[in-house]
Design an enzyme around this catalytic site. Structure first.
Site: not given
Length: 406
Positions: A385, A136, A382
């Site tokens: 990312h 990702s 998060d």
């Protein structure tokens, strides 16, 4: 008679001198013509004027530098104007008010990165495939690349197609494709489904890669990454197939299993990729910022509510394991000896400084938040990312420099 000979000699000398002058003039005109031709060629793709000052091999270390706040030329695109933006990375869309993370420019100590030129890149990709392969984080870099070129292509001249693990974007005017292929461990695993891949018991077939790699064979530029999914003390390795019940399973410690997978990957490249046709790159590990104590922050904190970059030169977080970089360097070094060049783009150090660049809580939540999470936002932040526009744009600026330099 002697006088005639003297006159003839003098005439010959003048003629010889004149011929020499003519030859010199012709030579000068030729040199000028070559010079003008080169200048015209350079002005057609002015990007080379800046790239020549960026020599990845020896003159300049593009990975050693600092982040410079630049709200005049950055961001390189607007989040809301990119039709390819991912809800996982659209921090402004999901409520982030402090937007300073968008205005930082990576500045190497010894040179300048070339300004990203979408038209020049698309021309470079005419009739070619650029394929990002990985997890990702690599998908985030692919989204960044989509946003960087988006505004330079007419809406009627672009298309997007999903086919399992492969997402293909086409710039129709250039017959160019920029693709992402989901393979978080590069080799085959039980996490290969592009949607349903969160499995608690991770199993990897370290000797099996053809299932994925057949989709990359004819690519002209390949950009790999693989680190995040290997962050554990050991992993279960399968010798056999997932469809068969007689396979052999064994837990192998880290980073040994990581090296086994990369050796399979490198062997496949040596046999199946034409190094004279395909440029290949490997992105080093992307760091996380899950413990604010590491940079002198609050105890039990993370990237949540961070708004400034780390300014400590050489800062290195605990989650970035140098052994993995050493393995990548070793595997790529062995490949180079066998005539296959894969360039590692070292994004780790420059990304370490950007603790404020993560989505934190400002992204789409794929599952409803619990009352406990809502009362303690940092618990679901998060810190892996990256927001876009942001850090992955710098990764693509580095990739862009290498694509034009090589």
């Amino acid at each position: 008679m002697a006088k005639k000979q003297q006159i003839a000699a003098a005439t010959w000398g003048v003629r010889s001198c004149f011929q020499s002058l003519v030859a010199l003039l012709v030579a000068l005109l030729f040199i000028a013509a070559v010079y003008l031709t080169q200048n015209i060629g350079q002005s057609a793709l002015a990007v080379h004027d800046t790239i020549t000052s960026t020599n990845p091999g020896d003159q300049c270390n593009m990975f050693s530098g600092k982040w410079v706040f630049d709200n005049e030329s950055y961001p390189l695109y607007k989040e809301q104007q990119c039709m390819f933006m991912s809800d996982q990375l659209a921090c402004e869309k999901f409520g982030r008010k402090d937007l300073s993370y968008q205005f930082w420019r990576w500045q190497p100590h010894q040179c300048d990165l070339p300004r990203f030129n979408a038209t020049a890149l698309l021309e470079k990709l005419r009739n070619k495939r650029l394929v990002f392969v990985g997890d990702s984080l690599n998908r985030g870099q692919w989204v960044s690349m989509m946003c960087l070129v988006d505004s330079s292509i007419s809406p009627s001249l672009k298309s997007m197609h999903h086919n399992g693990s492969l997402i293909t974007f086409k710039a129709l005017e250039y017959n160019a494709s920029i693709e992402f292929y989901w393979a978080p461990l590069l080799v085959e695993s039980n996490s290969d489904d592009p949607v349903n891949h969160r499995v608690p018991d991770r199993i990897v077939r370290v000797q099996a890669i053809e299932k994925h790699a057949r989709h990359w064979t004819d690519a002209d530029i390949l950009v790999f990454n693989s680190y995040l999914w290997w962050r554990r003390s050991q992993m279960k390795v399968l010798w056999g197939s997932f469809e068969s019940s007689d396979g052999i399973h064994k837990n192998v410690s880290m980073p040994r299993v990581y090296e086994m997978a990369l050796r399979t990957w490198s062997d496949w490249l040596e046999v199946n990729i034409n190094p004279n046709k395909t440029q290949m790159f490997f992105m080093s590990m992307s760091p996380t910022h899950q413990s604010s104590e590491e940079w002198g922050g609050a105890e039990n904190g993370n990237c949540y509510s961070e708004t400034e970059a780390i300014t400590i030169e050489g800062y290195w977080g605990r989650d970035s394991n140098p052994k993995f970089i050493e393995i990548v360097e070793s595997v790529l070094g062995d490949l180079r000896k066998r005539g296959v060049n894969v360039t590692m783009i070292n994004i780790t150090q420059l990304s370490e400084y950007r603790k404020e660049g993560h989505p934190s809580i400002y992204r789409k939540q794929w599952e409803p938040l619990t009352e406990e999470e809502i009362s303690n936002p940092s618990s679901y932040a998060d810190c892996i990312h990256w927001c876009l526009p942001g850090v992955p744009d710098a990764w693509n600026e580095l990739l862009y420099a290498y694509i034009f330099q090589l």
